[in-house]
Design a protein around this motif. Sequence first.
Motif, short mmCIF file in Angstrom:
data_model
loop_
_atom_site.label_atom_id
_atom_site.label_comp_id
_atom_site.label_asym_id
_atom_site.label_seq_id
_atom_site.Cartn_x
_atom_site.Cartn_y
_atom_site.Cartn_z
N ASP A 86 124.96 169.25 59.43
CA ASP A 86 125.80 170.33 58.89
C ASP A 86 127.26 170.04 59.22
OD1 ASP A 86 123.52 171.71 58.01
OD2 ASP A 86 123.26 172.62 59.98
N LEU A 87 128.14 170.21 58.22
CA LEU A 87 129.55 169.89 58.38
C LEU A 87 130.43 171.09 58.06
CD1 LEU A 87 129.67 166.43 56.53
CD2 LEU A 87 129.54 166.79 58.99
N ILE A 88 131.57 171.19 58.76
CA ILE A 88 132.66 172.11 58.40
C ILE A 88 133.93 171.26 58.37
CG2 ILE A 88 133.99 174.15 59.00
CD1 ILE A 88 131.62 175.21 60.52
N LEU A 89 134.59 171.22 57.21
CA LEU A 89 135.82 170.45 57.05
C LEU A 89 136.99 171.42 56.95
CD1 LEU A 89 134.56 167.88 54.35
CD2 LEU A 89 134.33 167.78 56.84
N GLY A 90 137.90 171.38 57.93
CA GLY A 90 139.03 172.29 57.93
C GLY A 90 140.07 171.94 56.88
N ASN A 91 140.20 170.68 56.57
CA ASN A 91 141.11 170.21 55.51
C ASN A 91 140.34 169.15 54.72
OD1 ASN A 91 143.28 169.50 53.89
ND2 ASN A 91 144.27 168.25 55.46
N ALA A 92 139.59 169.59 53.70
CA ALA A 92 138.62 168.73 53.04
C ALA A 92 139.27 167.72 52.10
CB ALA A 92 137.61 169.58 52.26
N GLY A 93 140.49 167.93 51.65
CA GLY A 93 141.10 167.07 50.63
C GLY A 93 141.15 165.60 50.99
N LYS A 137 145.24 164.03 58.21
CA LYS A 137 144.29 164.39 59.23
C LYS A 137 143.49 165.62 58.80
CE LYS A 137 147.76 167.18 61.65
NZ LYS A 137 148.52 167.36 62.89
N SER A 138 142.35 165.83 59.44
CA SER A 138 141.50 166.97 59.09
C SER A 138 140.68 167.37 60.32
CB SER A 138 140.56 166.62 57.92
OG SER A 138 139.66 167.68 57.67
N TRP A 139 140.54 168.67 60.52
CA TRP A 139 139.67 169.16 61.58
C TRP A 139 138.25 169.20 61.04
CZ3 TRP A 139 136.53 173.56 61.63
CH2 TRP A 139 135.91 173.84 62.84
N ILE A 140 137.28 168.63 61.78
CA ILE A 140 135.89 168.62 61.34
C ILE A 140 134.99 169.08 62.48
CG2 ILE A 140 136.28 166.75 59.69
CD1 ILE A 140 134.88 164.89 61.65
N SER A 141 133.83 169.62 62.09
CA SER A 141 132.79 170.00 63.03
C SER A 141 131.46 169.54 62.45
CB SER A 141 132.78 171.52 63.26
OG SER A 141 131.68 171.89 64.09
N ALA A 142 130.64 168.85 63.27
CA ALA A 142 129.36 168.32 62.81
C ALA A 142 128.27 168.77 63.77
CB ALA A 142 129.39 166.80 62.71
N LYS A 143 127.14 169.30 63.21
CA LYS A 143 126.01 169.76 64.01
C LYS A 143 124.73 169.13 63.49
CE LYS A 143 127.86 174.26 65.43
NZ LYS A 143 127.63 175.73 65.42
N GLU A 196 132.40 163.99 44.64
CA GLU A 196 133.03 165.31 44.49
C GLU A 196 134.40 165.31 45.15
OE1 GLU A 196 132.14 170.00 45.62
OE2 GLU A 196 130.71 168.43 46.12
N LYS A 197 135.42 165.81 44.46
CA LYS A 197 136.78 165.86 44.96
C LYS A 197 137.06 167.22 45.59
CE LYS A 197 137.80 161.74 43.49
NZ LYS A 197 138.03 160.63 44.44
N PHE A 198 137.47 167.21 46.86
CA PHE A 198 137.80 168.43 47.57
C PHE A 198 139.30 168.69 47.51
CE2 PHE A 198 134.10 166.69 49.99
CZ PHE A 198 133.16 167.60 49.51
N GLU A 199 139.68 169.94 47.54
CA GLU A 199 141.09 170.30 47.49
C GLU A 199 141.71 170.19 48.88
OE1 GLU A 199 141.62 174.13 45.82
OE2 GLU A 199 140.71 173.64 43.88
N SER A 200 142.98 169.75 48.91
CA SER A 200 143.70 169.63 50.16
C SER A 200 143.94 171.02 50.75
CB SER A 200 145.02 168.90 49.93
OG SER A 200 145.74 168.79 51.14
N GLY A 201 143.64 171.16 52.04
CA GLY A 201 143.80 172.43 52.73
C GLY A 201 142.60 173.35 52.61
N ALA A 202 141.62 172.99 51.78
CA ALA A 202 140.44 173.85 51.59
C ALA A 202 139.45 173.64 52.73
CB ALA A 202 139.77 173.54 50.25
N VAL A 203 138.70 174.68 53.06
CA VAL A 203 137.65 174.63 54.07
C VAL A 203 136.30 174.49 53.35
CG1 VAL A 203 136.52 175.83 55.98
CG2 VAL A 203 139.00 176.00 55.68
N GLU A 204 135.56 173.46 53.66
CA GLU A 204 134.27 173.20 53.02
C GLU A 204 133.17 173.21 54.07
OE1 GLU A 204 133.57 172.89 49.88
OE2 GLU A 204 135.59 172.82 49.06
N VAL A 239 142.25 174.66 65.39
CA VAL A 239 142.65 175.31 64.14
C VAL A 239 143.60 174.44 63.32
CG1 VAL A 239 142.34 177.60 65.14
CG2 VAL A 239 144.57 176.51 65.29
N GLY A 240 143.90 173.21 63.79
CA GLY A 240 144.62 172.25 62.98
C GLY A 240 146.13 172.35 63.03
#
Length: 276
Positions: free
Chosen positions: A236-243, A203-209, A256-264, A81-82
Amino acid sequence: MSIGNSPESPEDDRNFPADDRDSIGRALQQARIAAGLTVDEVSASTRVRIPIVHAIEEDDFSRCGGDVYARGHIRTLARAVGIDPALLIEQYESEHGGRPAPTPAAPLFEAERIRPEPRRPNWTAAMVAAIVAVVGFVGFTMFSGNDTQGGAGAVAEGPAPEKKTTSPTTKPTKTPGTKPAPSAIAAVPKDKVTVKLTAIDDKSWISAKASDGKLLFDGLLLEGESKTFQDDERVDLILGNAGPIELFVNGKKIEEKFESGAVERLSYTKGAPESG
């Protein structure tokens, strides 16, 4: 006048925490909600069973199987959970008595060591070794003297070796028609989907499938680290902190610019990079 315990009895203070910080379970639950993750997703990424995740978030560690497993589950869930697991482990040890100090084993056997008795010098062997050394030195000196005389004559009669000099201005010539090797990004296979992620400034938590649901990676991507994933159909990706994530898909940078702290939640296939 009542004889029983009054509502202001000191025994009731045992139900209140010693400080204002959140409990371990609530801290993990709030971090999971802030990361936009469900209990099922955290269980799938950490391999911790769903009932145990629920129990830990309710500060019930009896289902972990002991303190060692409880610390391991807390550390795994915190990383998923980061949040920093060190503070939660310290809090757990302060609330549950800490780790037992190891017992040094060396002093237990110190008294049982067998100490060898000092040996007396063997003068006979020392004299024999000295005689052999003297004889060997004399023979080596005589043999070396003969070789030196013969070697000097051979050097005087032989021609002096020629030295080859190279011009300092000589430069390697380039073969016409040579092309530079393509970059690693441009050489991605066209029959697969290739995704590269780099944590730029945080740093960022990521999950890749993969397309068949196989988990390729799940965990923290520290600042400066990179991960590359490939599949025949889809990633397929899940970015816990995409920024802080820089993203390349099939050799092309995603602008594309992702926001810091956003989940994508992103999905990429072969061909042009388009997020799902």
